[in-house]
Structure formats: C-alpha cells, structure tokens
Design a protein around this motif. Structure first.
Motif, PDB file in Angstrom:
ATOM      1  N   GLN A  37       0.839  -1.187   0.000  1.00 28.02           N
ATOM      2  CA  GLN A  37       0.000   0.000   0.000  1.00 28.02           C
ATOM      3  C   GLN A  37       0.883   1.249   0.000  1.00 28.02           C
ATOM      4  N   LEU A  38       0.308   2.356  -0.468  1.00 30.48           N
ATOM      5  CA  LEU A  38       1.079   3.583  -0.640  1.00 30.48           C
ATOM      6  C   LEU A  38       0.557   4.706   0.238  1.00 30.48           C
ATOM      7  N   THR A  39       1.486   5.475   0.778  1.00 28.99           N
ATOM      8  CA  THR A  39       1.118   6.733   1.414  1.00 28.99           C
ATOM      9  C   THR A  39       0.947   7.780   0.313  1.00 28.99           C
ATOM     10  N   PRO A  40       0.262   8.890   0.589  1.00 28.12           N
ATOM     11  CA  PRO A  40       0.160   9.954  -0.421  1.00 28.12           C
ATOM     12  C   PRO A  40       1.532  10.418  -0.916  1.00 28.12           C
ATOM     13  N   LYS A  41       2.512  10.485  -0.025  1.00 20.60           N
ATOM     14  CA  LYS A  41       3.858  10.909  -0.412  1.00 20.60           C
ATOM     15  C   LYS A  41       4.476   9.908  -1.386  1.00 20.60           C
ATOM     16  N   GLU A  42       4.317   8.617  -1.107  1.00 21.49           N
ATOM     17  CA  GLU A  42       4.866   7.593  -1.993  1.00 21.49           C
ATOM     18  C   GLU A  42       4.193   7.635  -3.362  1.00 21.49           C
ATOM     19  N   PHE A  43       2.880   7.821  -3.367  1.00 24.80           N
ATOM     20  CA  PHE A  43       2.156   7.894  -4.638  1.00 24.80           C
ATOM     21  C   PHE A  43       2.718   9.029  -5.493  1.00 24.80           C
ATOM     22  N   THR A  44       2.933  10.182  -4.880  1.00 21.84           N
ATOM     23  CA  THR A  44       3.473  11.330  -5.603  1.00 21.84           C
ATOM     24  C   THR A  44       4.867  11.036  -6.145  1.00 21.84           C
ATOM     25  N   GLU A  45       5.702  10.392  -5.340  1.00 24.60           N
ATOM     26  CA  GLU A  45       7.071  10.097  -5.753  1.00 24.60           C
ATOM     27  C   GLU A  45       7.125   9.099  -6.907  1.00 24.60           C
ATOM     28  N   LEU A  46       6.129   8.220  -7.004  1.00 24.01           N
ATOM     29  CA  LEU A  46       6.122   7.194  -8.048  1.00 24.01           C
ATOM     30  C   LEU A  46       5.543   7.684  -9.367  1.00 24.01           C
ATOM     31  N   ARG A  47       4.968   8.864  -9.381  1.00 25.13           N
ATOM     32  CA  ARG A  47       4.247   9.325 -10.568  1.00 25.13           C
ATOM     33  C   ARG A  47       5.134   9.489 -11.793  1.00 25.13           C
ATOM     34  N   ASN A 150      -3.905   3.710 -42.334  1.00 23.96           N
ATOM     35  CA  ASN A 150      -3.257   3.890 -43.635  1.00 23.96           C
ATOM     36  C   ASN A 150      -2.677   5.301 -43.769  1.00 23.96           C
ATOM     37  N   LEU A 151      -1.938   5.710 -42.742  1.00 24.72           N
ATOM     38  CA  LEU A 151      -1.305   7.024 -42.730  1.00 24.72           C
ATOM     39  C   LEU A 151       0.198   6.874 -42.523  1.00 24.72           C
ATOM     40  N   GLU A 152       0.943   7.857 -42.990  1.00 28.54           N
ATOM     41  CA  GLU A 152       2.367   7.903 -42.680  1.00 28.54           C
ATOM     42  C   GLU A 152       2.531   8.173 -41.185  1.00 28.54           C
ATOM     43  N   ARG A 153       3.535   7.559 -40.590  1.00 29.34           N
ATOM     44  CA  ARG A 153       3.699   7.664 -39.142  1.00 29.34           C
ATOM     45  C   ARG A 153       3.902   9.098 -38.670  1.00 29.34           C
ATOM     46  N   GLU A 154       4.536   9.916 -39.485  1.00 27.82           N
ATOM     47  CA  GLU A 154       4.782  11.296 -39.057  1.00 27.82           C
ATOM     48  C   GLU A 154       3.506  12.130 -38.989  1.00 27.82           C
ATOM     49  N   LYS A 155       2.406  11.584 -39.481  1.00 31.05           N
ATOM     50  CA  LYS A 155       1.125  12.289 -39.428  1.00 31.05           C
ATOM     51  C   LYS A 155       0.273  11.844 -38.239  1.00 31.05           C
ATOM     52  N   ILE A 156       0.865  11.026 -37.363  1.00 31.93           N
ATOM     53  CA  ILE A 156       0.138  10.498 -36.206  1.00 31.93           C
ATOM     54  C   ILE A 156       0.811  10.986 -34.924  1.00 31.93           C
ATOM     55  N   LEU A 157       0.005  11.454 -33.985  1.00 33.92           N
ATOM     56  CA  LEU A 157       0.503  11.904 -32.685  1.00 33.92           C
ATOM     57  C   LEU A 157      -0.168  11.103 -31.581  1.00 33.92           C
ATOM     58  N   CYS A 158       0.635  10.600 -30.652  1.00 36.00           N
ATOM     59  CA  CYS A 158       0.119   9.924 -29.460  1.00 36.00           C
ATOM     60  C   CYS A 158       0.191  10.906 -28.292  1.00 36.00           C
ATOM     61  N   VAL A 159      -0.899  11.057 -27.567  1.00 35.44           N
ATOM     62  CA  VAL A 159      -0.960  12.006 -26.454  1.00 35.44           C
ATOM     63  C   VAL A 159      -1.232  11.241 -25.163  1.00 35.44           C
ATOM     64  N   GLY A 160      -0.395  11.470 -24.147  1.00 34.24           N
ATOM     65  CA  GLY A 160      -0.581  10.740 -22.903  1.00 34.24           C
ATOM     66  C   GLY A 160       0.021  11.440 -21.706  1.00 34.24           C
ATOM     67  N   ASP A 161      -0.250  10.859 -20.530  1.00 26.31           N
ATOM     68  CA  ASP A 161       0.180  11.466 -19.270  1.00 26.31           C
ATOM     69  C   ASP A 161       1.136  10.591 -18.477  1.00 26.31           C
ATOM     70  N   GLU A 162       1.509   9.419 -19.039  1.00 25.12           N
ATOM     71  CA  GLU A 162       2.368   8.496 -18.305  1.00 25.12           C
ATOM     72  C   GLU A 162       3.634   8.179 -19.090  1.00 25.12           C
ATOM     73  N   ILE A 163       4.665   7.778 -18.358  1.00 26.00           N
ATOM     74  CA  ILE A 163       5.924   7.393 -18.978  1.00 26.00           C
ATOM     75  C   ILE A 163       5.715   6.238 -19.955  1.00 26.00           C
TER      76      ILE A 163
END
Length: 210
Positions: A37-47, A150-163
């Motif tokens: 289990q995680l403390t709030p501090k640990e959760f923040t550090e793991l983000r 059926n697109l060239e890869r440079e025309k595709i963008l992945c958007v995310g919030d995690e490593i």
C-alpha cells in the motif's frame, strides 16, 4: 496543412480526470491482491516512474497484473459517475473533429467505460478504440491503428500522461505529446523528448489546429 491527421489519446489522466479516484482506490486493491500500500507521499514520488519500477516498488507479482487490471476496470465501471472529462476537453475533441483530425483512444480502461465518460456524441467522433490494453502492450495497439488508418507515421501523434505512453510511442516510431495535468509531470518526460508539450487543456487546440 494540418500537422497531424490522427491523434491517439490515452484516457485516464489524459482525457479523463480519474487520478483522484485512483488515489482513493489503490490501497483497497493492494489489500485485496496483497501488494504494498502507498502513502500519499509515496504515490506522488512514483508518478514519474515507469511501470516496471512502480511494480517493483509496490511488490506486485507479474502473474497478478492481468487480474489487477481487470479488477480496476470493474471498479471504474462501478464508480463511473465519479469520473469526468477534464474541463474543456469536450470542446477540444469537438474542435479537432471539426478540423478533420481523426481521433483514437488507446487505454487500459474498458471501451464501455471510455464511451460512458465521453458520452454518445463524442464517442461517435472517435474513429479508433483500442481498450483493455495490457500494461506493456500499448505499442502493439498503436501499430494496429497505424495499419488500419493507412497514414504515414509522421502524421500520427500519441498524447498521454504516463511514462509508458511515451515509451510505447517511441517504440512504435510515433510522435508523442506529453500533458501536464495527469499522472507524470512534464519534466518527467524530458528523457523521451516529446514532440509536443501541453501544459493545459487549451494548448491542444493551440498546437494542433491551424
């Protein structure tokens, strides 16, 4: 000319403000599946850590990961009323659609949960859904969409919030856009050299729509 013709969004922490719910739920899941289990501090550090580092710290056995993921999807469905899109995100998705930018969602959450939070109107403008994605299989789902779109890869963008979003995009040789309102902080993405950086939701329209 549009910079990108297809934008693939992560869901939790990117489109949907589900991190507060996750913080409340995670220790109950840890108790059920016997990991740390995680403390709030640990959760923040793991983000800012990648999934392997997080799993090692939390002492999660590999064989339990699919069980935990399925349980989390079930919990999310039971608490779906507490999960909403980030403020302004509905407008952003509508603007991208109006600008003829194709949209996709690639998520470890279920398609049913994703569609519920999006609502019928927005759910119908999303062309590609790859959901219930195993934790280390996001690259494969990106590749599947590349073939379908059926697109060239440079025309595709992945958007995310995690490593792991950044890692998967890099492995698939796709551009990555990091958001500053989810799990990881903008500075955590520096080693991955994101093509786009969105500090606030409105930046998506500013950066991606001519």
């Amino acid at each position: 000319m549009k910079k990108y013709k297809l934008v693939l969004f992560d869901f939790d922490g990117t489109l949907a403000d589900s991190i507060p719910w996750l913080v409340k739920a995670i220790n109950g899941v840890a108790e059920k599946y016997k990991f740390r289990q995680l403390t709030p501090k640990e959760f923040t550090e793991l983000r800012g850590q990648n999934p392997r580092e997080v799993m090692k710290y939390m002492q999660v056995a590999w064989w339990k990961v699919p069980l935990i993921a399925r349980h989390m999807r079930q919990l999310a469905a039971q608490n779906i009323r507490h999960i909403q899109l980030f403020d302004g995100m509905e407008l952003i998705l509508a603007q991208l659609d109006a600008a003829d930018v194709r949209l996709g969602v690639v998520s470890s959450n279920s398609e049913e949960n994703v569609r519920h939070v999006l609502g019928d109107a927005l759910a119908n403008v999303v062309e590609f859904y790859e959901c219930s994605v195993p934790i280390f299989r996001k690259r494969a789902r990106f590749e599947r969409i590349v073939r379908k779109a059926n697109l060239e890869r440079e025309k595709i963008l992945c958007v995310g919030d995690e490593i792991r979003d950044a890692e998967a995009a890099k492995q698939a040789q796709l551009a990555f856009g990091a958001v500053g309102w989810g799990m990881s902080r903008i500075q955590d993405f520096a080693p991955y050299a994101p093509r786009e950086v969105f500090f606030q939701v409105s930046d998506i329209a500013t950066r991606l729509i001519d």
